[in-house]
Each structure stands twice: as structure tokens, then as C-alpha cells.
Design a protein around this motif. Sequence first.
Motif, PDB file in Angstrom:
ATOM      1  N   GLY A 185       0.747  -1.246   0.000  1.00 16.73           N
ATOM      2  CA  GLY A 185       0.000   0.000   0.000  1.00 16.73           C
ATOM      3  C   GLY A 185       0.775   1.293   0.000  1.00 16.73           C
ATOM      4  O   GLY A 185       0.194   2.355  -0.228  1.00 16.73           O
ATOM      5  N   ALA A 186       2.092   1.261   0.257  1.00 18.90           N
ATOM      6  CA  ALA A 186       2.838   2.520   0.348  1.00 18.90           C
ATOM      7  C   ALA A 186       2.914   3.212  -1.011  1.00 18.90           C
ATOM      8  O   ALA A 186       3.303   2.610  -2.004  1.00 18.90           O
ATOM      9  N   GLY A 187       2.553   4.497  -1.035  1.00 20.05           N
ATOM     10  CA  GLY A 187       2.604   5.260  -2.275  1.00 20.05           C
ATOM     11  C   GLY A 187       3.299   6.593  -2.152  1.00 20.05           C
ATOM     12  O   GLY A 187       3.827   7.125  -3.125  1.00 20.05           O
ATOM     13  N   VAL A 188       3.310   7.147  -0.926  1.00 20.45           N
ATOM     14  CA  VAL A 188       3.962   8.436  -0.671  1.00 20.45           C
ATOM     15  C   VAL A 188       4.706   8.337   0.659  1.00 20.45           C
ATOM     16  O   VAL A 188       4.402   7.474   1.490  1.00 20.45           O
ATOM     17  N   PRO A 189       5.668   9.229   0.911  1.00 19.70           N
ATOM     18  CA  PRO A 189       6.446   9.139   2.149  1.00 19.70           C
ATOM     19  C   PRO A 189       5.603   9.182   3.419  1.00 19.70           C
ATOM     20  O   PRO A 189       5.960   8.564   4.428  1.00 19.70           O
ATOM     21  N   GLU A 190       4.481   9.898   3.375  1.00 20.09           N
ATOM     22  CA  GLU A 190       3.626   9.994   4.560  1.00 20.09           C
ATOM     23  C   GLU A 190       3.144   8.628   5.021  1.00 20.09           C
ATOM     24  O   GLU A 190       2.914   8.407   6.216  1.00 20.09           O
ATOM     25  N   HIS A 191       2.978   7.708   4.088  1.00 21.01           N
ATOM     26  CA  HIS A 191       2.531   6.365   4.466  1.00 21.01           C
ATOM     27  C   HIS A 191       3.568   5.670   5.346  1.00 21.01           C
ATOM     28  O   HIS A 191       3.214   4.932   6.280  1.00 21.01           O
ATOM     29  N   LEU A 192       4.833   5.896   5.064  1.00 19.93           N
ATOM     30  CA  LEU A 192       5.893   5.332   5.902  1.00 19.93           C
ATOM     31  C   LEU A 192       5.885   5.967   7.283  1.00 19.93           C
ATOM     32  O   LEU A 192       5.986   5.273   8.304  1.00 19.93           O
ATOM     33  N   LYS A 193       5.754   7.284   7.318  1.00 16.14           N
ATOM     34  CA  LYS A 193       5.691   7.960   8.615  1.00 16.14           C
ATOM     35  C   LYS A 193       4.526   7.424   9.438  1.00 16.14           C
ATOM     36  O   LYS A 193       4.668   7.150  10.641  1.00 16.14           O
ATOM     37  N   ASP A 194       3.386   7.240   8.802  1.00 17.55           N
ATOM     38  CA  ASP A 194       2.191   6.768   9.522  1.00 17.55           C
ATOM     39  C   ASP A 194       2.403   5.382  10.126  1.00 17.55           C
ATOM     40  O   ASP A 194       2.082   5.140  11.289  1.00 17.55           O
ATOM     41  N   VAL A 195       2.946   4.454   9.331  1.00 15.63           N
ATOM     42  CA  VAL A 195       3.088   3.087   9.850  1.00 15.63           C
ATOM     43  C   VAL A 195       4.148   3.020  10.952  1.00 15.63           C
ATOM     44  O   VAL A 195       4.020   2.241  11.895  1.00 15.63           O
ATOM     45  N   PHE A 196       5.171   3.873  10.870  1.00 16.22           N
ATOM     46  CA  PHE A 196       6.224   3.842  11.877  1.00 16.22           C
ATOM     47  C   PHE A 196       5.856   4.611  13.147  1.00 16.22           C
ATOM     48  O   PHE A 196       6.358   4.290  14.224  1.00 16.22           O
ATOM     49  N   THR A 197       5.010   5.628  13.030  1.00 19.67           N
ATOM     50  CA  THR A 197       4.673   6.439  14.211  1.00 19.67           C
ATOM     51  C   THR A 197       3.347   6.015  14.844  1.00 19.67           C
ATOM     52  O   THR A 197       3.130   6.261  16.034  1.00 19.67           O
ATOM     53  N   GLN A 198       2.474   5.376  14.074  1.00 17.10           N
ATOM     54  CA  GLN A 198       1.163   5.003  14.609  1.00 17.10           C
ATOM     55  C   GLN A 198       1.068   3.521  14.979  1.00 17.10           C
ATOM     56  O   GLN A 198       0.058   3.082  15.532  1.00 17.10           O
ATOM     57  N   THR A 199       2.092   2.752  14.637  1.00 18.67           N
ATOM     58  CA  THR A 199       2.146   1.346  15.041  1.00 18.67           C
ATOM     59  C   THR A 199       3.574   1.040  15.499  1.00 18.67           C
ATOM     60  O   THR A 199       4.471   1.872  15.360  1.00 18.67           O
ATOM     61  N   GLN A 200       3.772  -0.152  16.000  1.00 21.78           N
ATOM     62  CA  GLN A 200       5.106  -0.560  16.447  1.00 21.78           C
ATOM     63  C   GLN A 200       5.859  -1.341  15.369  1.00 21.78           C
ATOM     64  O   GLN A 200       6.841  -2.031  15.667  1.00 21.78           O
ATOM     65  N   THR A 201       5.426  -1.204  14.138  1.00 22.18           N
ATOM     66  CA  THR A 201       6.078  -1.875  13.016  1.00 22.18           C
ATOM     67  C   THR A 201       7.557  -1.509  12.957  1.00 22.18           C
ATOM     68  O   THR A 201       7.926  -0.338  13.054  1.00 22.18           O
ATOM     69  N   GLN A 202       8.410  -2.522  12.787  1.00 19.26           N
ATOM     70  CA  GLN A 202       9.859  -2.282  12.765  1.00 19.26           C
ATOM     71  C   GLN A 202      10.430  -2.076  11.360  1.00 19.26           C
ATOM     72  O   GLN A 202      11.510  -1.510  11.209  1.00 19.26           O
ATOM     73  N   ALA A 203       9.723  -2.567  10.346  1.00 22.44           N
ATOM     74  CA  ALA A 203      10.244  -2.448   8.982  1.00 22.44           C
ATOM     75  C   ALA A 203       9.080  -2.338   8.013  1.00 22.44           C
ATOM     76  O   ALA A 203       7.965  -2.796   8.298  1.00 22.44           O
ATOM     77  N   ALA A 204       9.342  -1.735   6.859  1.00 22.22           N
ATOM     78  CA  ALA A 204       8.283  -1.553   5.867  1.00 22.22           C
ATOM     79  C   ALA A 204       8.810  -1.816   4.467  1.00 22.22           C
ATOM     80  O   ALA A 204       9.924  -1.410   4.122  1.00 22.22           O
ATOM     81  N   ILE A 205       7.988  -2.502   3.689  1.00 20.86           N
ATOM     82  CA  ILE A 205       8.312  -2.768   2.290  1.00 20.86           C
ATOM     83  C   ILE A 205       7.813  -1.602   1.443  1.00 20.86           C
ATOM     84  O   ILE A 205       6.680  -1.137   1.597  1.00 20.86           O
ATOM     85  N   ILE A 206       8.655  -1.150   0.518  1.00 23.39           N
ATOM     86  CA  ILE A 206       8.362   0.080  -0.228  1.00 23.39           C
ATOM     87  C   ILE A 206       8.582  -0.092  -1.728  1.00 23.39           C
ATOM     88  O   ILE A 206       8.911   0.859  -2.415  1.00 23.39           O
ATOM     89  N   SER A 207       8.365  -1.275  -2.248  1.00 19.98           N
ATOM     90  CA  SER A 207       8.750  -1.540  -3.634  1.00 19.98           C
ATOM     91  C   SER A 207       8.089  -0.614  -4.651  1.00 19.98           C
ATOM     92  O   SER A 207       8.746  -0.080  -5.547  1.00 19.98           O
ATOM     93  N   SER A 208       6.781  -0.377  -4.560  1.00 25.00           N
ATOM     94  CA  SER A 208       6.103   0.471  -5.552  1.00 25.00           C
ATOM     95  C   SER A 208       6.696   1.872  -5.571  1.00 25.00           C
ATOM     96  O   SER A 208       6.893   2.471  -6.644  1.00 25.00           O
ATOM     97  N   MET A 209       6.987   2.416  -4.402  1.00 26.37           N
ATOM     98  CA  MET A 209       7.516   3.770  -4.327  1.00 26.37           C
ATOM     99  C   MET A 209       8.873   3.896  -5.002  1.00 26.37           C
ATOM    100  O   MET A 209       9.240   4.962  -5.492  1.00 26.37           O
ATOM    101  N   LEU A 210       9.609   2.805  -5.034  1.00 28.48           N
ATOM    102  CA  LEU A 210      10.958   2.841  -5.582  1.00 28.48           C
ATOM    103  C   LEU A 210      11.003   2.660  -7.099  1.00 28.48           C
ATOM    104  O   LEU A 210      11.833   3.269  -7.767  1.00 28.48           O
ATOM    105  N   TYR A 211      10.124   1.809  -7.627  1.00 28.13           N
ATOM    106  CA  TYR A 211      10.283   1.492  -9.052  1.00 28.13           C
ATOM    107  C   TYR A 211       9.007   1.109  -9.792  1.00 28.13           C
ATOM    108  O   TYR A 211       9.079   0.557 -10.892  1.00 28.13           O
TER     109      TYR A 211
END
Length: 262
Positions: A206-232
Amino acid sequence: MLTKRLIACFDVINGRVTKAVQFQDNIDVAEASEMARKMYEEQIDEIIFFDIMASAEKRMIDIETVKKVAACVFVPFTVGGGIRDVSDMYETLKAGAEKISIDSMAVRNPSIISEGAKEFGSQCIVLSTQVLKTPSMPSGYEVYIDGARTATGLDAIEWIKRGEQLGAGEICVNSIDCDGTLGGYDLNLMRLAEKSVSVPLIASGGAGVPEHLKDVFTQTQTQAAIISSMLYSPRLEKNYSVRELKNYLLENGVNVRPATEI
């Protein structure tokens, strides 16, 4: 404070990285080893490689492509797809992987989790699970296998709890509903997961913009996130560099390993 990790995920078909939406209509992107080299040079924290057709085609993982990718990167490298037993794990690790991801086979034969953890250590075993919103399930989410093609009847949260008990050292939770949609991670799903297990969690889908990463890291205790769509992803008007994403997260109070000047 633990450092959060950004992970590039390669959905590989015939040695090439592809991108899909909700596990369908894969678009060819690049040769896997070329993409791995690019991501490593951009200072990605980890790479996950899935041979996405191996389980459905009931064959061993594409070892030659694993070897080519491993030769290009010097960051943690997780490999999954078509892993049937400890012998397959050994061959994949020998080819250059550092961690093994198991998904469909873990559902069919849960003891593979404990066997792998006993042989190689829990830190080596990543339980990956594809989940779909299903109101009839106690948690509201159901586990799917075979590249999200087959419903299992398993409640997603109960399954990851069992996976931890069997010895998985890390769990990747992929939302089928959000996958490739660029609308953000399923934060509710990650909150349910973090309440149920104590091992590190990877958010995927689901990640599409940087805010999505901020949300998952600050609103949950998730330690890592996959970002493939955002990269390529060829579907995005703008692809982000790893440096851009890390700088954004650091500016917003998220502890990530900075991308150094080359």
C-alpha cells in the motif's frame, strides 16, 4: 530507540522484477540483479526476494537468480518462494540468502517453521503471510496462499501467533487489499498484529507516498516496511529514491539509518 528499516521487495518471475496490483497483472520492471545493485547503491536497508510463481508451479526456487542477486548486495537478503523443506532452505542460504521467508508451505506444513528455526536459528526464519479482509474471520482477516490465489480458512492473527510459537523470528504481514494500490498500509491490521506477537513485524502492501511510511512507523510498532512500488513502480508518476525517503523520515522524527553521501 530501534532503527526502523526500509525494505525493497522483489516479486520475481523468470529472473525479472515485476510489479502488480493486488497480486494481479504483473508488469515487467527490470532484471533482478540489476535492480538489486541499484537498490544497494541507494543504501536500502534490506532486500526481500520472492519467486512468486514457485509455490503455485510446485517447483524449487530459482536458485540461479538468487545467486546473481546475492552477488550484488551486502545488506540483509531474505529469500522466499517454493521453499519446501530444510534442504531447500540450506540450498537457498548457500546461494547467498541470509534469511528464509516461508509462506504457502508453512500453512501446508507448519512444522517447517520449527524445523528451520532449529536448524538455522529463529533469526533466519521469516513467516510471510498474505491476508485479505474477511468479515467472517474472528480478526476480520484471512490468510491466503499460492500468491494470494487460495483461501485457507485460517484467521490471520491466530496464524501469526502460531508462527511465532513455532519459532519464526520475524513476521511479514502483507495486505492483499492494499497491495499495489498506493493508498497506504493497513494500519488496523498492523495494530492487531503487534498486540498478538512480540517478534519484529514487517508491513507490506500500500505505500505510495512518504507519509505512508511515517504513519506506519509512528502510529504502530512496526519495525520495517516494504516500499517496492515507491521505488520502481511504472504506475507511479514519481518514483522516490531511498535517500529522499530516509531524509523525510528523519525530518519527521523517525529513527532510520541515514543515507550517506557517496
